[in-house]
Enzyme design. Sequence first.
Site, mmCIF file in Angstrom:
data_model
loop_
_atom_site.group_PDB
_atom_site.id
_atom_site.type_symbol
_atom_site.label_atom_id
_atom_site.label_comp_id
_atom_site.label_asym_id
_atom_site.label_seq_id
_atom_site.Cartn_x
_atom_site.Cartn_y
_atom_site.Cartn_z
ATOM 1 N N LYS A 41 43.681 51.784 66.260
ATOM 2 C CA LYS A 41 42.543 52.506 65.656
ATOM 3 C C LYS A 41 41.219 51.994 66.237
ATOM 4 O O LYS A 41 40.349 52.776 66.597
ATOM 5 C CB LYS A 41 42.533 52.289 64.139
ATOM 6 C CG LYS A 41 41.248 52.742 63.475
ATOM 7 C CD LYS A 41 41.236 52.480 61.983
ATOM 8 C CE LYS A 41 40.677 51.151 61.579
ATOM 9 N NZ LYS A 41 39.207 51.036 61.580
ATOM 10 N N ASN A 42 41.084 50.671 66.314
ATOM 11 C CA ASN A 42 39.790 50.116 66.720
ATOM 12 C C ASN A 42 39.499 50.293 68.204
ATOM 13 O O ASN A 42 38.409 49.975 68.667
ATOM 14 C CB ASN A 42 39.701 48.636 66.334
ATOM 15 C CG ASN A 42 39.515 48.476 64.834
ATOM 16 O OD1 ASN A 42 39.336 49.462 64.123
ATOM 17 N ND2 ASN A 42 39.565 47.246 64.355
ATOM 18 N N CYS B 42 29.471 48.762 52.980
ATOM 19 C CA CYS B 42 30.824 49.264 52.811
ATOM 20 C C CYS B 42 31.585 48.322 51.902
ATOM 21 O O CYS B 42 31.025 47.362 51.379
ATOM 22 C CB CYS B 42 31.535 49.412 54.152
ATOM 23 S SG CYS B 42 32.190 47.868 54.747
ATOM 24 N N ARG C 112 27.003 45.885 55.789
ATOM 25 C CA ARG C 112 27.390 45.972 57.212
ATOM 26 C C ARG C 112 26.144 46.372 57.992
ATOM 27 O O ARG C 112 25.957 47.533 58.341
ATOM 28 C CB ARG C 112 28.503 47.025 57.419
ATOM 29 C CG ARG C 112 29.790 46.770 56.670
ATOM 30 C CD ARG C 112 30.806 45.924 57.418
ATOM 31 N NE ARG C 112 31.357 46.476 58.619
ATOM 32 C CZ ARG C 112 32.590 46.949 58.739
ATOM 33 N NH1 ARG C 112 33.383 47.001 57.694
ATOM 34 N NH2 ARG C 112 33.044 47.367 59.903
ATOM 35 N N ASP D 253 40.910 41.047 60.142
ATOM 36 C CA ASP D 253 41.671 42.206 59.652
ATOM 37 C C ASP D 253 43.108 41.856 59.285
ATOM 38 O O ASP D 253 43.764 42.597 58.559
ATOM 39 C CB ASP D 253 41.689 43.319 60.713
ATOM 40 C CG ASP D 253 40.332 43.992 60.861
ATOM 41 O OD1 ASP D 253 39.434 43.689 60.054
ATOM 42 O OD2 ASP D 253 40.176 44.820 61.773
ATOM 43 N N ARG E 169 43.356 55.359 56.583
ATOM 44 C CA ARG E 169 42.352 55.217 57.641
ATOM 45 C C ARG E 169 42.932 54.458 58.832
ATOM 46 O O ARG E 169 42.466 54.636 59.948
ATOM 47 C CB ARG E 169 41.138 54.443 57.111
ATOM 48 C CG ARG E 169 40.227 55.246 56.197
ATOM 49 C CD ARG E 169 38.985 54.437 55.866
ATOM 50 N NE ARG E 169 38.515 53.772 57.062
ATOM 51 C CZ ARG E 169 38.114 52.512 57.127
ATOM 52 N NH1 ARG E 169 38.100 51.764 56.048
ATOM 53 N NH2 ARG E 169 37.711 51.993 58.262
HETATM 54 C C1 UD1 Z 1 35.043 45.750 64.083
HETATM 55 C C2 UD1 Z 1 36.336 46.377 63.613
HETATM 56 C C3 UD1 Z 1 36.759 45.791 62.281
HETATM 57 C C4 UD1 Z 1 36.830 44.265 62.374
HETATM 58 C C5 UD1 Z 1 35.521 43.701 62.921
HETATM 59 C C6 UD1 Z 1 35.587 42.204 63.178
HETATM 60 C C7 UD1 Z 1 36.211 48.604 64.553
HETATM 61 C C8 UD1 Z 1 36.096 50.057 64.323
HETATM 62 N N1 UD1 Z 1 36.130 47.808 63.488
HETATM 63 O O1 UD1 Z 1 34.047 46.091 63.115
HETATM 64 O O2 UD1 Z 1 38.052 46.319 61.946
HETATM 65 O O3 UD1 Z 1 37.052 43.745 61.086
HETATM 66 O O4 UD1 Z 1 35.194 44.326 64.180
HETATM 67 O O5 UD1 Z 1 36.619 41.897 64.049
HETATM 68 O O6 UD1 Z 1 36.427 48.159 65.670
HETATM 69 N N2 UD1 Z 1 26.850 42.262 61.989
HETATM 70 C C9 UD1 Z 1 25.501 42.150 61.771
HETATM 71 N N3 UD1 Z 1 24.674 43.035 62.420
HETATM 72 C C10 UD1 Z 1 25.140 43.999 63.258
HETATM 73 C C11 UD1 Z 1 26.525 44.096 63.466
HETATM 74 C C12 UD1 Z 1 27.370 43.205 62.816
HETATM 75 O O7 UD1 Z 1 25.029 41.293 61.019
HETATM 76 O O8 UD1 Z 1 24.325 44.748 63.814
HETATM 77 C C13 UD1 Z 1 27.769 41.326 61.293
HETATM 78 C C14 UD1 Z 1 28.692 42.077 60.305
HETATM 79 O O9 UD1 Z 1 28.047 42.267 59.068
HETATM 80 C C15 UD1 Z 1 29.870 41.170 60.200
HETATM 81 C C16 UD1 Z 1 29.943 40.570 61.611
HETATM 82 O O10 UD1 Z 1 28.674 40.781 62.216
HETATM 83 O O11 UD1 Z 1 29.623 40.150 59.275
HETATM 84 C C17 UD1 Z 1 31.040 41.167 62.463
HETATM 85 O O12 UD1 Z 1 30.845 42.538 62.587
HETATM 86 P P1 UD1 Z 1 31.302 43.362 63.884
HETATM 87 O O13 UD1 Z 1 31.993 42.470 64.859
HETATM 88 O O14 UD1 Z 1 30.134 44.148 64.347
HETATM 89 O O15 UD1 Z 1 32.368 44.333 63.240
HETATM 90 P P2 UD1 Z 1 32.510 45.893 63.459
HETATM 91 O O16 UD1 Z 1 32.275 46.228 64.872
HETATM 92 O O17 UD1 Z 1 31.728 46.601 62.415
#
Ligand code: UD1
Length: 421
Positions: free
Chosen positions: A25-26, A119, A124, A310, A402
Site C-alpha cells: 500500500k505504502n 488523524c 500529522r 506500522d 485501507r
Molecule cells: C508513512 C507511512 C505510514 C508509516 C510512516 C512511518 C505511507 C502512505 N504511510 O507515513 O504507514 O507509519 O510513514 O514509517 O507511506 N512529521 C512532521 N512533519 C511533516 C511530516 C511528518 O512532523 O511534515 C512527523 C509525523 O507527525 C510523524 C513522523 O514525522 O511523527 C513520521 O512521519 P512520516 O515519516 O512523514 O510518515 P508518513 O509519510 O505520513
Amino acid sequence: MAEQQRIVINGGKRLEGEISVQGAKNSALPLLAATVLCGGQSVLHNCPHLSDCDFACRILECLGCKCTREKNTVTVDSSVISGTEVPASLMREMRSSIIFLGSVLARCGHCRMSFPGGCELGPRPIDFHLSALREMGAQIDERHGYLECTAPKGLHGARITLSFSSVGATENIMLAASLAEGTTEIHNAAREPEIADLAAFLNKCGGKIKGAGESTVVIEGVKQLGACEHRIMPDRIAAATYLCCGAITGGELILTNADHDHLRPVIAVLERMACSIYTYGKGNVFINVRRPLVSPRTVRTNVHPGFPTDAQPPLMALTAVAEGTSVFVENIFENRFKHAGELVRLGANISVEGRVAVVIGTKKLLGAELVATDLRGGAALVTAALAAEGTSRITGLSHIDRGYENIEGVLRSVGADIVRK
Ligand code: UD1
C-alpha cells in the site's frame, strides 16, 4: 456499509499453509501520485485492492487522468491533466493524499487541496512537505483550511535538509524535484524501501534519481517524464502482520512474494520471541513456532532499518501471550497505542504511559467485542482474536480495509475460523 459489517473470529485454530503477500500500500500510493508526472499510460502491476488505492484513483480521475483496473494491474493514462484541485472529501478520506501535492504542482504549476489535518495516530503535520516545496520555489497560501499552491516560474532544485526522515516528505520532494529545473539534494532523507521503489519507477520513466534508500537522495530534474510499466514491491507490513498471525496460533506458514531484506527488522524480533524463521528462494519466508513464545524485551520503533512503527500493533498482540514482560517504545507517532485498550478487553495485561507500553504476557485471551480505530491497530485485534478462546467480533472494518486485501479470505485460506458478516 463497511462500518456495520464485522469480522467474526472463533479463535484457537492453528494456522498452516501458504500466503502470497499483497503489493505494498505504502508504495502504491506514491506511485499512483507519480503517474501524474508521466504524460502517457503507466501500468502498475501488483497493485493491491484497497480502499486507499481506490481513493488515490479517484483523486487521479478528478485531475483528469483515466484509471482502469484489471485484477491487480492498474493503468493510469495521464496524457491530459485537466484539473489541479483535490476535493476536500477525498483529502479527508486519506491523509496521505498530500503526496499528490508535489506531482500536481510540478506538472501543472498549480495545486489546490484542503489541509489533511490530524488523524487517528495523533497530529500529522505537513510542515516538512510545505517548507521543502517553498525552498523549491512554490508559493503556498494556507487559508480557510486550504492550501493554494503555485509555482509561477516553475519549481527549481534546492538543497533540502529534513529535520526528521519523513517518508511522505521525502517522496513529495522526489516527485516535485523530478520535473524541477536543476538538481535537488535531500539530506536526512527517509530510507524506507518504498522510497527506493518510487525512485525505480521514476527512473524507468526517464527520471534521474540517485541514492534512494540512502540518507542523501539526489534528483536531477528533467524536462519531461514518459510512462512505464512497474511491479509494486511486496507489502512488508502485511507480511509482518501475517507472520504475527502465524506465530500467535503456534502455526506454520510460508509467505511467498515477500522480500526478506525488508522484513529483517521484524524477523529479528520474532526470532527473539522463539519463532523459527527461514528465508529462502526468491521471496519465501517460512515461520514455525514449536516452543512457547517469550517476550522480546524492549522493542523501539524507529525509521528504517529500525523496527517499523506500522508493525508495532500486531507485534503487541503477540507479546500479550508471550512469557515475560515486553516494553514498547513508540518513537514515530504520538498516539499509537489505541489498540492496547481493546487488547485488554481480550484479557491482555497492558499499561500505557505516554509513548511507552508495558505488556505482561498472559496464558490465555478470551474472545470479546472489539472496535478497530485505526488500520494497524485493527490488524492487532485480528491477530489477537485468532488466539483468543471463543468468539470475537471486530467492527470498524473500514480502517482494516485501507491496508489489507481480503484479510478474512487470506486467513481463512490457512485455517482460521474467520468470516465477515
Ligand atoms: C508513512 C507511512 C505510514 C508509516 C510512516 C512511518 C505511507 C502512505 N504511510 O507515513 O504507514 O507509519 O510513514 O514509517 O507511506 N512529521 C512532521 N512533519 C511533516 C511530516 C511528518 O512532523 O511534515 C512527523 C509525523 O507527525 C510523524 C513522523 O514525522 O511523527 C513520521 O512521519 P512520516 O515519516 O512523514 O510518515 P508518513 O509519510 O505520513
